[in-house]
Structure formats: structure tokens, C-alpha cells
Design a protein around this motif. Structure first.
Motif, mmCIF file in Angstrom:
data_model
loop_
_atom_site.group_PDB
_atom_site.id
_atom_site.type_symbol
_atom_site.label_atom_id
_atom_site.label_comp_id
_atom_site.label_asym_id
_atom_site.label_seq_id
_atom_site.Cartn_x
_atom_site.Cartn_y
_atom_site.Cartn_z
ATOM 1 N N LEU A 187 0.987 -1.129 -0.066
ATOM 2 C CA LEU A 187 -0.021 -0.141 0.069
ATOM 3 C C LEU A 187 0.907 1.360 0.063
ATOM 4 C CD1 LEU A 187 -2.817 -1.253 2.595
ATOM 5 C CD2 LEU A 187 -3.385 -0.486 0.092
ATOM 6 N N ILE A 188 1.940 1.175 0.786
ATOM 7 C CA ILE A 188 2.960 2.343 0.795
ATOM 8 C C ILE A 188 3.534 2.682 -0.682
ATOM 9 C CG2 ILE A 188 5.127 3.201 1.816
ATOM 10 C CD1 ILE A 188 3.822 1.598 4.333
ATOM 11 N N TRP A 189 4.019 1.539 -1.251
ATOM 12 C CA TRP A 189 4.572 1.511 -2.636
ATOM 13 C C TRP A 189 3.443 2.256 -3.383
ATOM 14 C CZ3 TRP A 189 6.359 -4.248 -2.853
ATOM 15 C CH2 TRP A 189 7.493 -4.230 -2.059
ATOM 16 N N LEU A 190 2.316 1.949 -3.503
ATOM 17 C CA LEU A 190 1.214 2.168 -4.490
ATOM 18 C C LEU A 190 1.160 3.851 -4.212
ATOM 19 C CD1 LEU A 190 -1.057 -0.898 -3.997
ATOM 20 C CD2 LEU A 190 0.019 -0.103 -6.148
ATOM 21 N N LYS A 191 1.056 4.302 -2.981
ATOM 22 C CA LYS A 191 1.038 5.690 -2.573
ATOM 23 C C LYS A 191 2.193 6.487 -2.966
ATOM 24 C CE LYS A 191 -0.776 7.309 0.996
ATOM 25 N NZ LYS A 191 -2.227 8.095 0.774
ATOM 26 N N GLU A 192 3.328 6.016 -3.059
ATOM 27 C CA GLU A 192 4.525 6.448 -3.538
ATOM 28 C C GLU A 192 4.431 6.641 -5.068
ATOM 29 O OE1 GLU A 192 7.662 4.965 0.051
ATOM 30 O OE2 GLU A 192 7.727 3.930 -1.928
ATOM 31 N N LEU A 193 4.145 5.718 -5.772
ATOM 32 C CA LEU A 193 4.081 5.757 -6.868
ATOM 33 C C LEU A 193 3.040 6.688 -7.608
ATOM 34 C CD1 LEU A 193 4.695 1.896 -7.500
ATOM 35 C CD2 LEU A 193 6.098 3.595 -8.269
ATOM 36 N N GLY A 194 2.171 7.268 -6.710
ATOM 37 C CA GLY A 194 0.958 8.286 -7.355
ATOM 38 C C GLY A 194 -0.228 7.525 -7.945
ATOM 39 N N ASP A 215 -9.916 0.013 14.715
ATOM 40 C CA ASP A 215 -8.502 -0.022 14.094
ATOM 41 C C ASP A 215 -8.454 0.117 12.509
ATOM 42 O OD1 ASP A 215 -7.451 0.376 16.570
ATOM 43 O OD2 ASP A 215 -7.390 -1.888 16.884
ATOM 44 N N ASP A 216 -9.462 -0.626 12.257
ATOM 45 C CA ASP A 216 -9.405 -0.835 10.635
ATOM 46 C C ASP A 216 -9.655 0.531 9.922
ATOM 47 O OD1 ASP A 216 -9.263 -3.518 9.812
ATOM 48 O OD2 ASP A 216 -11.088 -3.842 10.452
ATOM 49 N N LEU A 217 -10.679 1.417 10.522
ATOM 50 C CA LEU A 217 -10.887 2.817 10.134
ATOM 51 C C LEU A 217 -9.823 3.924 10.472
ATOM 52 C CD1 LEU A 217 -14.770 3.104 11.085
ATOM 53 C CD2 LEU A 217 -13.691 2.533 9.068
ATOM 54 N N LEU A 218 -9.013 3.503 11.664
ATOM 55 C CA LEU A 218 -7.766 4.444 11.746
ATOM 56 C C LEU A 218 -6.865 4.145 10.899
ATOM 57 C CD1 LEU A 218 -7.986 4.096 16.038
ATOM 58 C CD2 LEU A 218 -8.416 6.292 14.502
ATOM 59 N N LEU A 219 -6.679 3.023 10.493
ATOM 60 C CA LEU A 219 -5.677 2.489 9.399
ATOM 61 C C LEU A 219 -5.905 3.144 8.203
ATOM 62 C CD1 LEU A 219 -3.068 1.077 8.876
ATOM 63 C CD2 LEU A 219 -4.409 -0.922 8.116
ATOM 64 N N LEU A 220 -7.104 3.310 8.173
ATOM 65 C CA LEU A 220 -7.576 4.039 6.693
ATOM 66 C C LEU A 220 -7.468 5.422 6.752
ATOM 67 C CD1 LEU A 220 -10.843 2.190 5.939
ATOM 68 C CD2 LEU A 220 -8.801 1.754 4.654
ATOM 69 N N ARG A 221 -7.519 5.836 7.739
ATOM 70 C CA ARG A 221 -7.196 7.265 7.961
ATOM 71 C C ARG A 221 -5.692 7.754 7.790
ATOM 72 N NH1 ARG A 221 -9.683 10.227 13.299
ATOM 73 N NH2 ARG A 221 -7.913 9.422 14.299
ATOM 74 N N GLN A 222 -4.906 6.836 8.642
ATOM 75 C CA GLN A 222 -3.480 6.761 8.574
ATOM 76 C C GLN A 222 -3.062 6.703 7.068
ATOM 77 O OE1 GLN A 222 -1.960 4.073 11.362
ATOM 78 N NE2 GLN A 222 0.215 4.388 10.643
ATOM 79 N N LEU A 223 -3.380 5.888 6.549
ATOM 80 C CA LEU A 223 -3.173 5.459 4.972
ATOM 81 C C LEU A 223 -3.639 6.843 4.144
ATOM 82 C CD1 LEU A 223 -3.834 1.760 4.715
ATOM 83 C CD2 LEU A 223 -1.639 2.863 4.430
ATOM 84 N N ASP A 224 -4.619 7.583 4.595
ATOM 85 C CA ASP A 224 -5.159 8.777 3.752
ATOM 86 C C ASP A 224 -5.695 7.939 2.273
ATOM 87 O OD1 ASP A 224 -5.580 11.215 3.547
ATOM 88 O OD2 ASP A 224 -3.701 11.711 2.667
ATOM 89 N N VAL A 225 -6.336 7.014 2.480
ATOM 90 C CA VAL A 225 -6.698 6.358 1.444
ATOM 91 C C VAL A 225 -7.896 7.279 0.638
ATOM 92 C CG1 VAL A 225 -6.605 3.998 2.192
ATOM 93 C CG2 VAL A 225 -8.631 5.242 2.678
ATOM 94 N N GLU A 226 -7.977 7.057 -0.714
ATOM 95 C CA GLU A 226 -8.850 7.810 -1.679
ATOM 96 C C GLU A 226 -10.207 7.081 -1.740
ATOM 97 O OE1 GLU A 226 -7.559 10.199 -3.090
ATOM 98 O OE2 GLU A 226 -5.447 9.881 -2.774
ATOM 99 N N MET A 227 -10.201 5.890 -1.233
ATOM 100 C CA MET A 227 -11.450 5.054 -1.428
ATOM 101 C C MET A 227 -11.424 3.779 -0.488
ATOM 102 S SD MET A 227 -12.077 1.605 -2.778
ATOM 103 C CE MET A 227 -13.369 0.728 -3.802
ATOM 104 N N ALA A 228 -12.474 3.455 0.309
ATOM 105 C CA ALA A 228 -12.292 2.329 1.245
ATOM 106 C C ALA A 228 -13.722 1.354 0.899
ATOM 107 C CB ALA A 228 -12.586 2.572 2.566
ATOM 108 N N GLY A 229 -13.340 0.032 0.622
ATOM 109 C CA GLY A 229 -14.285 -0.837 0.225
ATOM 110 C C GLY A 229 -14.504 -1.574 1.630
ATOM 111 N N LEU A 230 -15.701 -1.532 2.071
ATOM 112 C CA LEU A 230 -16.011 -1.913 3.363
ATOM 113 C C LEU A 230 -17.385 -2.981 3.165
ATOM 114 C CD1 LEU A 230 -16.152 1.469 4.968
ATOM 115 C CD2 LEU A 230 -14.242 -0.325 5.193
ATOM 116 N N GLY A 231 -17.069 -4.416 3.205
ATOM 117 C CA GLY A 231 -18.136 -5.255 2.938
ATOM 118 C C GLY A 231 -18.171 -6.338 3.977
ATOM 119 N N PRO A 232 -19.335 -6.847 4.280
ATOM 120 C CA PRO A 232 -19.678 -7.913 5.130
ATOM 121 C C PRO A 232 -19.028 -9.240 4.562
ATOM 122 C CG PRO A 232 -21.588 -7.715 3.606
ATOM 123 C CD PRO A 232 -20.619 -6.600 3.158
#
Ligand code: SAH
Length: 353
Positions: A187-194, A215-232
Motif C-alpha cells: 500500500l505504501i509503494w502504491l501511494k509513493e508511485l502516485g 482500528d480498521d478505520l484508523l488505519l484507513l485514515r492513517q493511510l489517507d486512502v482515496e477509497m475504502a471498500g467495506l463489505g460484510p
């Protein structure tokens, strides 16, 4: 209202950054007045941050071969019952063309982790699809950094790699031979690559707690994601978790709603898994924080075999049927279909603050 819940919701309404304890309190919203207040707040933030447009991302499930053995997934390598298929590059491109003709601004290329598609093969597919004027999202799992770089150079705009669970111990139990740290590194590489990066998690995994979901939501915030897939979680009979109970639709709505408060700028799909679990699941999610739908544009003959979980909805519909059905769904909610690629909402956020 329960006092802790009311305090945390008030903090969210005031635009304060939510702490772990707030998130746990919000996720635990009692059915009825508390949950309804949470959903209204999420819908309000959705309207301000993402507007009234619902973006459609056409998804092509181009191979169900997978080298992994994730305990929940029907595509796992050990599932000998699954009939396996691979779309050839020209068939993937043809499906993407059909998606573009239907007006979808984004094509998502998803598969099991299938090494048959080498970096150059997928790069060629991406280059052809980019000529159609659509955004391209990849969702093909963990690969070396150089391969991600090559696909980015070929024109891929976004990458979806769900972290699946932020609980490292639970992750280790469900993903034999895989490492949570390595997934995070990807995930970090993908961010670095733009890339515009999407991640996300499964809701209702055996043994998962509300604190894990926080913790999932905190991680998504920390990763500063553009999108989050949240499914059951939906149990698949031919997997080690086949006998476990499914995740709850109600909890999934709450996770989507709280996600809208924790990562307000993110695109949040009303997932197909939620629509499979509850008849109105996607509609309800769209009124509780979500702003994206991912219609299936896989050629119809292959759809039944892309069985990450059983009884997936819309498997027998043709691409045009889906387009009309979803347009009707979006209109009935008083919303409108997104135009253009529906890229990141972050510039929009910078403009509103
Ligand atoms: N190989 C790709 C795509 C995986 S399939 C990758 O690793 O990214 C897409 C998503 O389906 C997974 O990320 C997982 O969150 C979800 N999924 C798989 N099995 C599931 C199940 N039984 N119930 C709910 N979601 C599931």
C-alpha cells in the motif's frame, strides 16, 4: 441516546478528529434512535464532501485463478471445486470498451492473484483501455514494486488493495503464508508511485471485535486512502470458514457511516457483498455514507465462476440491464449518476475547508 455515543456524535458533528474510543462508541450505536442519528450525520457529510453524484465503476473480473489460500475466499487455490477461467487480453479490452460505451467513467480490473498475467501483459491491456478515455483501477493483489511502477507508467490511475483486517493476529490466522506487514508495504509503494489508493476491510470475520473495526478505520485514515471498500463477510461453503456465520448488514451500515465521518473525503462503495446479504443493502448504504457502486461488466458466461462468496447478485444480468437498473436505483434515491472518471475527492476537500 447513550451518553458516550451522544458525546462522540457531537464531536463528529463539530468536525473534531475522532479518537479510537469515539469510533468504538459510534460503531456500537444501538438500533433505533442512535443508529438513525449516526446515519443522518453520515448522509449529511456525504452530501457536503461527495455531493449528490453516485459514481459507477464497471468491474471486470478477468481471472479466478489464485495462488493464495485466504480462509474466507472461494477463489483460494485449494478450492478444487471451482471451475477456473482466464480472459485473454483482447477479451478484457472488449469488456472495457463495452463499459466505456455504457458511460462508465472507470473500469476496474480485478482477479485472483494470477501470475499468468505478467507485468508486460497487464501493461498492454492498461494501455489499450486508457485509449477509451476511462480511468483504470487495478485490483490484482500483491506484486513487486517494479510491476506496480510499470502499470502506473502504462496509465493505471488507481489501485485497490484491501488490508482485510487491521488486527495482525487475525490477519495471520486467515492468510496462511502471507504477511500483514508486506500488505502494508504494498500500500505504501502504491501511494509513493502516485496511484489513488483504495483499501478496506471485511466486516464480521470470526473473532473480530468492534475495537478491531475501529482500528480498521484508523488505519484507513492513517493511510489517507482515496477509497475504502467495506463489505460484510459472507461464508463460502468450500472454504475453511464455510460453517461460520455471515457478517451483519446492520453492523456494515454502521461501519460505512462511521467511515464517512472518519475519512470524509473517501469514495465509499455500496458493496455488492452488502447487496447480496440484504435485499436493499446497496440503497441503504447509499443513504448512510456511500457514494459509489461497482456494477459487474464481466462477460456474463464467466460471472458465476467468480465466486469469492456464494449467491452474488446480478450474476445473470447483461451489462445494459445493470446500467438501467442502477440508474433507476440512483434516481429513486434523489441522486444522480456521476459524470466523468470520478477521481479523488481530496481537491474538493481542500476547496471547502
Ligand atoms: N486478489 C485481489 C482481489 C481479491 S477479491 C486482492 O488481493 O486484492 C476482492 C475482495 O473480496 C477481497 O479483498 C476481500 O475483501 C473480498 N472477499 C473475498 N472473500 C470474501 C467473502 N467470503 N466475504 C466477503 N468478502 C470477501
Amino acid at each position: 441516546m447513550r451518553p458516550e455515543f451522544a458525546t462522540s456524535l457531537a464531536r463528529a458533528a463539530a468536525g473534531r478528529e475522532l479518537e479510537r474510543e469515539d469510533i468504538i462508541a459510534l460503531l456500537g450505536a444501538a438500533p433505533g434512535a442512535d443508529a438513525d442519528a449516526l446515519f443522518r450525520q453520515a448522509d449529511d457529510v456525504r452530501a457536503r464532501m461527495a455531493g449528490e453524484e453516485v459514481h459507477l465503476r464497471g468491474i471486470i473480473e478477468f481471472s479466478n485463478y489464485c495462488r493464495r489460500r485466504c480462509y474466507y475466499c472461494g477463489l483460494r487455490a485449494d478450492n478444487a471445486k471451482l471451475h477456473r477461467y482466464r480472459l485473454m487480453p483482447e477479451d478484457i479490452i472488449a469488456a472495457a470498451r463495452q463499459g466505456a460505451e455504457l458511460g462508465y467513467g472507470t473500469v476496474v480490473l480485478q482477479s485472483g492473484e494470477d501470475p499468468w498475467y505478467t507485468a508486460p501483459i497487464l501493461a498492454g491491456v492498461i494501455r489499450e483501455i486508457k485509449k477509451l478515455g476511462v480511468a483504470v483501477t487495478l485490483c490484482v493483489g500483491e506484486r513487486p514494486r517494479e510491476e506496480y511502477a510499470r502499470w502506473r507508467e502504462a496509465g493505471a490511475d488507481r489501485y485497490l488493495l484491501k488490508h482485510e483486517t487491521a488486527n495482525e493476529e487475525l490477519y495471520a490466522r486467515l492468510h496462511p503464508g502471507m504477511s500483514w506487514q508486506e500488505r502494508l508495504q504494498c500500500l505504501i509503494w502504491l501511494k509513493e508511485l502516485g496511484y489513488q489508493v483504495g483499501s478496506g476491510n471485511i466486516i464480521g470475520l470470526p473473532g473480530q471485535t468492534l475495537a478491531d473495526l475501529a482500528d480498521d478505520l484508523l488505519l484507513l485514515r492513517q493511510l489517507d486512502v482515496e477509497m475504502a471498500g467495506l463489505g460484510p463477510f459472507i461464508p463460502h461453503p468450500d472454504t475453511p470458514l464455510g460453517g461460520e456465520p455471515a457478517g451483519s448488514a446492520e453492523l456494515t451500515y454502521r461501519v460505512v457511516a462511521v467511515a464517512r465521518l472518519v475519512i470524509p473525503y473517501a469514495h465509499l462503495p455500496a458493496t455488492t457483498a452488502l447487496g447480496t446479504l440484504a435485499a436493499n443493502g446497496r440503497q441503504l448504504a447509499l443513504t448512510r455514507g456511500a457514494n459509489v457502486i461497482m456494477p459487474n461488466i464481466t462477460p456474463t458466461e464467466y460471472r458465476p465462476d467468480y465466486q469469492i462468496y456464494p449467491n452474488k447478485i446480478c450474476v445473470n444480468e447483461g451489462p445494459e440491464d445493470c446500467r438501467h437498473c442502477l440508474e433507476g436505483m440512483v434516481r429513486s434515491l434523489g441522486r444522480r449518476l456521476g459524470r466523468g472518471p470520478g477521481h479523488t475527492l481530496k481537491q474538493f476537500m481542500a476547496a471547502t475547508i
